[in-house]
Motif scaffolding. Structure first.
Motif, short mmCIF file in Angstrom:
data_model
loop_
_atom_site.label_atom_id
_atom_site.label_comp_id
_atom_site.label_asym_id
_atom_site.label_seq_id
_atom_site.Cartn_x
_atom_site.Cartn_y
_atom_site.Cartn_z
N GLU A 34 13.64 -28.25 -29.11
CA GLU A 34 15.08 -28.04 -29.07
C GLU A 34 15.45 -26.57 -29.27
O GLU A 34 16.34 -26.05 -28.60
CB GLU A 34 15.77 -28.90 -30.13
CG GLU A 34 15.69 -30.40 -29.87
CD GLU A 34 16.61 -30.87 -28.74
OE1 GLU A 34 17.57 -30.16 -28.41
OE2 GLU A 34 16.35 -31.96 -28.19
N ASN A 38 17.31 -24.08 -26.64
CA ASN A 38 18.49 -23.27 -26.94
C ASN A 38 18.28 -21.81 -26.52
O ASN A 38 19.17 -21.17 -25.98
CB ASN A 38 18.82 -23.33 -28.43
CG ASN A 38 19.55 -24.62 -28.80
OD1 ASN A 38 20.03 -25.34 -27.93
ND2 ASN A 38 19.61 -24.90 -30.09
N LYS A 84 28.22 -25.54 -24.28
CA LYS A 84 27.65 -25.79 -22.95
C LYS A 84 28.48 -26.73 -22.08
O LYS A 84 28.38 -26.68 -20.86
CB LYS A 84 26.21 -26.27 -23.10
CG LYS A 84 25.39 -25.20 -23.82
CD LYS A 84 24.01 -25.61 -24.21
CE LYS A 84 23.42 -24.55 -25.15
NZ LYS A 84 22.10 -24.93 -25.66
N GLY A 98 20.53 -27.95 -23.09
CA GLY A 98 21.26 -28.66 -24.15
C GLY A 98 22.66 -28.99 -23.67
O GLY A 98 23.11 -28.47 -22.65
MG LIG Z 1 20.35 -27.40 -28.04
#
Ligand SMILES: [Mg+2]
Ligand SMILES: Nc1ncnc2c1ncn2[C@@H]1O[C@H](COP(=O)(O)OP(=O)(O)O)[C@@H](O)[C@H]1O
Length: 669
Positions: A34, A38, A84, A98
């Motif tokens: 993760e 990012n 996002k 993400g």
């Molecule tokens: Mg993320």
């Protein structure tokens, strides 16, 4: 709690975070995944990942992306905060890795975090320390919670003592070693997905590996390929076959997807799906649909419990896929699953067919052999017995390798043991242990084209197993052919070309040589086959398939079947002429049903194909059958007509081509 006491109450924010964390933070590798995503989303070109104790004690991901403003930094660990997506309709077309805005919030619930970031438009870097939930109440943060720090543009996130305050989860943690290897594997896959990013992985301050990262488009595929070499090893990577749909075709047929990548040759298959990578618009995904599509494309080239190597890049409009299926975003849903399935299956099938498959002798890979007498044999198996690559073997090196082989009595025995184990085609192919040992033992250096086997003439039969053949028009190559493997493949093709028919007429009209139906040999006295109750059930299930392929059977009493006719196709004809014993015909039939009922068949192809494979195997020329000259000529002629004679029904090599140069090398000519 009894029902009378039931009362609904809203959960505390901290509890909600813990629940969410359980879903998205699986372990160290999911944290690395993760955080790295990012960083990629932030436009980073350099990403450095550092772990301690497999990530359980410490994880750091540092990037040179656009960084966060102080406003964003104060928000980023709140639940459902993301830069996002903005509104519901954005979910239909996701361009970033993400979008759920819940990872940092979840992570902060279960570990202590430090986030240091300098935004591209800011002169100053800021640091936020937060978590875990036990110590923090997560009241809304303000500028007073941030410290001024120095940093170049980008973000560094540090994670301390994952799950240390959540004993329930901590006790489920795997060994740091397995976490490390998962993380290594993960970064390699990121490298495939984002070849322009330079990744560095450090463990306890030491660099484990570093990727190149390239900016120019042209070098991308080279960099991806270098990544593959790291993931798969040089030998395997070298033997991948490139697949692509030409852009032209995609345009003409208005395909929503452009597919490219590499697939492994059938004999490079592995016992797990670990080496299947799917990269959908730069996102690493797992997909049963894609795995199945690929395996279906390999069809009968795959051995049971073997999975092909595949690296597939799918590029298309984000509108055609829903990535919001799974909290870890590993699974996706395609808008048109059938289309993507058939697209991939066809592509794989055509690639394999057009390519021809090469099995070129013979480099043993020591790590893939399981031999009892390890120390003795490794010296030997490391040395190629016969080399077919272009490097010249000088007499000196050859002598050296001979002396290094230390041919003591024990080691020669061990060597013959290995060779037998690998090459003895008489070993029952359904035997678990042989299937396991097989995968990837041979390395394949060059491709045999289908045109090369159009005009083969027999030279001799060797050990009643192999045919040595040549092509009079191209006298530079020697061919080694496994008689059972090719005969079985030819028989399978013949069976699969048949049209189903339960029509009794065929039985009466034995001589009709309709190309589309398998001819049957009617038996004057039916054979009685006793079966286990389990196989009896299977018989009922597959009776019509058996009939289609030439076996007409009928239930007879509780546990037996009467066979009235047998399939008559290439291979079988010969067996009957040599009047194969009645007992062995019965045994074959019983074996076919047993294999199905015990599940000893591959799940890569439909049951019909699996039955055809069994019938082809049992009724073909066997290893150990003596063949006279005419019979060899007939078999070789069948090779010329076959669609794909290079592997047997179970993925074993059937034909080797050896160039005269390679033979000359052996004699130092
Ligand atoms: Mg993320
Ligand atoms: N390395 C980073 N660089 C810049 N911004 C980041 C970085 N990591 C996180 N962020 C910001 O924090 C937000 C929340 O991150 P996250 O919880 O992973 O949710 P998501 O990635 O789904 O948006 C992101 O939307 C992004 O704006």
């Amino acid at each position: 709690m009894t029902n009378s006491n039931k009362k609904i109450r809203k959960l505390e924010d901290s509890v909600i975070r813990l629940i969410a964390a359980g879903e998205v933070v699986e372990g160290p590798s999911s944290v690395v995944k993760e955080l790295t995503e990012n960083s990629i989303d932030s436009g980073a070109k350099n990403i450095t990942i550092e772990i301690k104790n497999g990530g359980q004690d410490y994880i750091q991901v540092a990037d040179d992306g656009e960084g966060m403003s102080t406003d964003d930094l104060l928000l980023c660990t709140n639940r459902h905060t993301t830069s996002k997506i903005f509104e519901a309709s954005d979910l239909e077309e996701i361009h970033t890795l993400g979008f759920r805005g819940e990872f940092l919030a979840s992570l902060a619930a279960i570990a202590k975090l430090s986030i240091l970031t300098k935004h591209v438009n800011s002169a100053q870097a800021f640091n936020l320390q937060i978590g875990p939930i036990i110590n923090n109440k997560f009241q809304s943060l303000s500028l007073r919670d941030l410290q001024k720090k120095q940093r170049t543009q980008g973000t560094t996130i540090e994670v301390f003592n994952l799950f240390s305050d959540i004993p329930a989860r901590k006790s489920f943690m795997k060994s740091p070693k397995s976490d490390t290897s998962k993380i290594i594997e993960l970064i390699h896959s990121f490298r495939l997905a984002s070849p322009t990013v330079k990744f560095t992985l450090k463990q306890d301050r030491q660099i484990l590996f570093q990727t190149q990262g390239v900016l120019e488009k042209q070098s991308e595929s080279k960099n991806i390929f270098n990544g593959l070499i790291q993931v798969l090893g040089k030998d395997t990577a070298k033997n991948l076959i490139e697949i692509k749909i030409s852009d032209k075709k995609a345009l003409i047929e208005d395909q929503p997807w452009i597919v490219s990548g590499w697939i492994g040759k059938p004999s490079e298959s592995r016992p797990t799906r670990q080496h299947q990578y799917f990269l959908l618009n730069g996102r690493l995904i797992k997909s049963k649909i894609l795995s199945n599509a690929i395996e279906q494309g390999y069809g009968t080239f795959l051995a049971r419990k073997q999975f092909p190597i595949a690296i597939i890049f799918l590029t298309g409009s984000p509108k055609n896929v829903d990535v919001n299926v799974h909290p870890a975003k590993l699974e996706v849903r395609f808008r048109d699953e059938n289309l993507i399935f058939s697209l991939i299956t066809e592509l794989v099938k055509n690639t394999l067919m057009n390519q021809g498959v090469s099995f070129s002798p013979i480099t043993y890979k020591k790590d893939e052999l399981t031999v009892k007498n390890k120390t003795e044999t490794i010296n030997i198996v490391q040395k190629p017995l016969l080399r077919t690559n272009s490097e010249v073997i000088s007499p000196k090196t050859t002598t050296a390798s001979v002396s290094e082989m230390k041919i003591t009595k024990d080691s020669t025995e061990a060597l013959s043991e290995i060779v037998e184990e690998i090459y003895d085609p008489m070993v029952d192919i359904y035997d678990e242990s042989t299937t396991k040992k097989k995968g990837g033992v041979l390395s394949m250096n060059h491709v045999i084209k289908k045109s090369a086997v159009k005009n083969l003439q027999p030279v001799a039969q060797f050990r009643n197993l192999y045919i040595i053949a040549e092509d009079p028009e191209n006298p530079y190559n020697l061919y080694l052919i496994d008689q059972h493997a090719v005969a079985e493949r030819i028989a399978l093709e013949e069976l699969l070309r048949t049209k189903g028919s339960s029509d009794e007429k065929i039985d009466r009209n034995e001589k009709s040589s309709s190309k589309r139906e398998i001819r049957r040999q009617k038996l004057l006295v039916p054979l009685t086959v006793n079966l286990s109750p389990q196989s009896m059930d299977t018989f009922r299930e597959v009776k019509s398939l058996l009939l289609k392929f030439g076996y007409r059977g009928e239930e007879f009493g509780t546990n037996s079947v009467l066979i009235h006719s047998l399939p008559l196709f290439f291979g079988r004809n010969r067996l009957l002429r040599h009047s194969k014993g009645k007992e062995s015909l019965i045994q074959d039939f019983r074996n076919i049903l047993d294999s199905v009922s015990k599940g000893l068949i591959s799940d890569h192809s439909p049951l019909e194909v699996e039955i055809a494979k069994l019938i082809a195997c049992k009724n073909s020329i066997k290893a150990g059958d003596y063949l006279d000259h005419d019979e060899m000529v007939r078999l070789l002629k069948k090779i010329a007509d076959a669609d794909f004679p290079f592997v047997c029904c179970h993925g074993r090599p059937a034909i080797f081509e050896i160039n005269n140069k390679e033979i000359d090398k052996l004699f130092w000519r």
